[in-house]
Design a protein around this motif. Structure first.
Motif, PDB file in Angstrom:
ATOM      1  N   ASN A 109       6.546  23.682  10.595  1.00  0.00           N
ATOM      2  CA  ASN A 109       5.458  24.614  10.874  1.00  0.00           C
ATOM      3  C   ASN A 109       4.193  24.167  10.151  1.00  0.00           C
ATOM      4  O   ASN A 109       4.251  23.564   9.072  1.00  0.00           O
ATOM      5  N   TYR A 110       3.054  24.522  10.719  1.00  0.00           N
ATOM      6  CA  TYR A 110       1.757  24.026  10.249  1.00  0.00           C
ATOM      7  C   TYR A 110       0.767  25.187  10.214  1.00  0.00           C
ATOM      8  O   TYR A 110       0.876  26.146  10.977  1.00  0.00           O
ATOM      9  N   TYR A 111      -0.207  25.101   9.316  1.00  0.00           N
ATOM     10  CA  TYR A 111      -1.242  26.128   9.237  1.00  0.00           C
ATOM     11  C   TYR A 111      -2.571  25.494   8.852  1.00  0.00           C
ATOM     12  O   TYR A 111      -2.619  24.408   8.258  1.00  0.00           O
ATOM     13  N   ILE A 112      -3.657  26.176   9.193  1.00  0.00           N
ATOM     14  CA  ILE A 112      -5.001  25.824   8.729  1.00  0.00           C
ATOM     15  C   ILE A 112      -5.476  26.949   7.823  1.00  0.00           C
ATOM     16  O   ILE A 112      -5.471  28.116   8.220  1.00  0.00           O
ATOM     17  N   LYS A 113      -5.877  26.605   6.623  1.00  0.00           N
ATOM     18  CA  LYS A 113      -6.262  27.615   5.629  1.00  0.00           C
ATOM     19  C   LYS A 113      -7.765  27.885   5.645  1.00  0.00           C
ATOM     20  O   LYS A 113      -8.206  29.000   5.421  1.00  0.00           O
ATOM     21  N   GLY A 114      -8.577  26.842   5.860  1.00  0.00           N
ATOM     22  CA  GLY A 114     -10.019  27.036   5.837  1.00  0.00           C
ATOM     23  C   GLY A 114     -10.747  25.754   5.494  1.00  0.00           C
ATOM     24  O   GLY A 114     -10.177  24.665   5.471  1.00  0.00           O
ATOM     25  N   PHE A 115     -12.031  25.873   5.232  1.00  0.00           N
ATOM     26  CA  PHE A 115     -12.850  24.725   4.864  1.00  0.00           C
ATOM     27  C   PHE A 115     -12.535  24.267   3.439  1.00  0.00           C
ATOM     28  O   PHE A 115     -12.158  25.068   2.578  1.00  0.00           O
ATOM     29  N   GLY A 116     -12.742  22.969   3.191  1.00  0.00           N
ATOM     30  CA  GLY A 116     -12.501  22.435   1.860  1.00  0.00           C
ATOM     31  C   GLY A 116     -13.370  23.078   0.795  1.00  0.00           C
ATOM     32  O   GLY A 116     -12.980  23.153  -0.376  1.00  0.00           O
ATOM     33  N   SER A 117     -14.550  23.561   1.186  1.00  0.00           N
ATOM     34  CA  SER A 117     -15.444  24.223   0.224  1.00  0.00           C
ATOM     35  C   SER A 117     -14.850  25.520  -0.291  1.00  0.00           C
ATOM     36  O   SER A 117     -15.332  26.077  -1.274  1.00  0.00           O
ATOM     37  N   TRP A 118     -13.794  26.025   0.357  1.00  0.00           N
ATOM     38  CA  TRP A 118     -13.128  27.241  -0.113  1.00  0.00           C
ATOM     39  C   TRP A 118     -12.164  26.967  -1.258  1.00  0.00           C
ATOM     40  O   TRP A 118     -11.674  27.908  -1.882  1.00  0.00           O
ATOM     41  N   LEU A 119     -11.854  25.713  -1.535  1.00  0.00           N
ATOM     42  CA  LEU A 119     -10.918  25.392  -2.608  1.00  0.00           C
ATOM     43  C   LEU A 119     -11.454  25.841  -3.962  1.00  0.00           C
ATOM     44  O   LEU A 119     -12.654  25.716  -4.242  1.00  0.00           O
ATOM     45  N   ARG A 120     -10.565  26.343  -4.796  1.00  0.00           N
ATOM     46  CA  ARG A 120     -10.921  26.744  -6.147  1.00  0.00           C
ATOM     47  C   ARG A 120     -10.358  25.736  -7.142  1.00  0.00           C
ATOM     48  O   ARG A 120      -9.339  25.108  -6.896  1.00  0.00           O
ATOM     49  N   MET A 121     -11.054  25.608  -8.275  1.00  0.00           N
ATOM     50  CA  MET A 121     -10.708  24.631  -9.289  1.00  0.00           C
ATOM     51  C   MET A 121      -9.936  25.295 -10.437  1.00  0.00           C
ATOM     52  O   MET A 121      -9.865  26.515 -10.532  1.00  0.00           O
ATOM     53  N   PRO A 122      -9.341  24.478 -11.326  1.00  0.00           N
ATOM     54  CA  PRO A 122      -8.652  25.055 -12.484  1.00  0.00           C
ATOM     55  C   PRO A 122      -9.575  26.004 -13.252  1.00  0.00           C
ATOM     56  O   PRO A 122     -10.744  25.688 -13.502  1.00  0.00           O
ATOM     57  N   GLY A 123      -9.045  27.164 -13.603  1.00  0.00           N
ATOM     58  CA  GLY A 123      -9.824  28.164 -14.329  1.00  0.00           C
ATOM     59  C   GLY A 123     -10.499  29.183 -13.449  1.00  0.00           C
ATOM     60  O   GLY A 123     -10.897  30.252 -13.927  1.00  0.00           O
ATOM     61  N   ASP A 124     -10.673  28.891 -12.164  1.00  0.00           N
ATOM     62  CA  ASP A 124     -11.265  29.854 -11.245  1.00  0.00           C
ATOM     63  C   ASP A 124     -10.249  30.939 -10.899  1.00  0.00           C
ATOM     64  O   ASP A 124      -9.050  30.664 -10.780  1.00  0.00           O
TER      65      ASP A 124
END
Length: 309
Positions: A109-124
């Protein structure tokens, strides 16, 4: 194996080599946006490391400097030029048998989560819907690909992420509600490991509540833990032209093993998830935050007008 990272500092983009030791200052090399992606396309992953090492214009930044912001590996400035997506149910622990050496590939199974700009970094913080059913952390290998101008995907390296999701909602209706269950924010380490996709990845997850460990357990997420072969998964995925858009950076999450949910533990608002990828010296820590309830939606257009007429 080389490790590179990118960050922003005082309005400029920089890159660095290796994973900085906690508390140590960082040596940063000024790079233009897109330069490391271009190096990957021109000469492969190690060419990107060479660009960082040879770049003049370095600065030394104290650890914890408030002006320093780490970035997802190779993240484009254009918000629609990168994609968070991934596979589900890939681990051997979720099958009742081992794969045969010459077994025909069946896509997971496969999914699309969103744009890469939505990624959060350590501590966020990672924001979820206001009323999740049952949250689940998912430590995963993240494969990073860059498409060239003709749309051909080029492997750049790998990193590690936490695909936080609402497994409780998913289980209520696996065939229809999984996309909703995935609408929690996702985090990723900024470190791009420039070697081949890893065979063995091990570590521990700790869920902290009120400053104390409320749950912890081991995980594995390398190729040796996965039922499917990485090459089969990526070859099948990139057979779809929509994922071969020129210039696209693809953050591909390859699935997680069993975790806190499978021990009956419930992640709550304010809990901190600490994923220690001890085999690779990387740590990913994020606090869970329940999002606010949605405000009322104001409808516009003929349908709304006829409803109020």
């Amino acid at each position: 194996m080389s490790i590179i990272f990118e960050c922003s500092y005082e309005g400029r983009r920089y890159a660095g080599l290796g994973i900085p030791a906690e508390g140590d200052p960082l040596t940063l090399h000024a790079v233009e946006e897109g330069r490391l992606r271009a190096a990957v396309l021109a000469g492969g992953p190690e060419a990107a490391a060479a660009v960082v090492a040879d770049t003049a214009g370095t600065v030394t930044v104290p650890a914890g400097d408030p002006g320093l912001r780490f970035l997802p590996p190779l993240l484009p400035t254009a918000t629609d030029s990168s994609l968070i997506n991934g596979f589900m149910g890939t681990h051997r622990s979720k099958f009742d048998r081992a794969p045969e050496p010459d077994e025909e590939f069946t896509p997971p199974n496969y999914y699309i989560k969103g744009f890469g700009s939505w990624l959060r970094m350590p501590g966020d913080p990672l924001v979820t819907p206001a009323d999740p059913v049952w949250l689940l952390e998912e430590p995963e290998v993240v494969l990073v690909y860059v498409n060239d101008d003709e749309g051909n995907p080029h492997y750049a390296g790998y990193s590690f992420g936490n695909d936080l999701n609402d497994i409780g909602l998913h289980l209520k209706n696996p065939w229809a509600w999984t996309p909703y269950a995935k609408l929690c924010e996702t985090s990723m380490t900024p470190w791009l490991f420039l070697g081949e996709p890893p065979r063995t990845v091990t570590g521990r997850v700790a869920i902290e509540r009120d400053g104390a460990t409320a749950w912890e357990g081991p995980f594995s997420c390398g190729a040796d833990s996965i039922f499917h072969r990485f090459g089969d998964m990526t070859e099948y995925l990139f057979s779809y032209p929509a994922l071969r858009r020129p210039g696209l950076v693809n953050y591909l999450f390859v699935g997680a093993d069993k975790a806190s949910y499978h021990d009956g533990f419930r992640i709550e608002d304010g809990d901190r998830m600490v994923i220690d990828v001890s085999s690779h010296g990387a740590v990913l820590s994020n606090v869970v935050r329940y999002g606010p309830q949605a405000a009322s939606v104001t409808e516009r257009g003929p349908a709304a007008e006829s409803a109020t007429a």
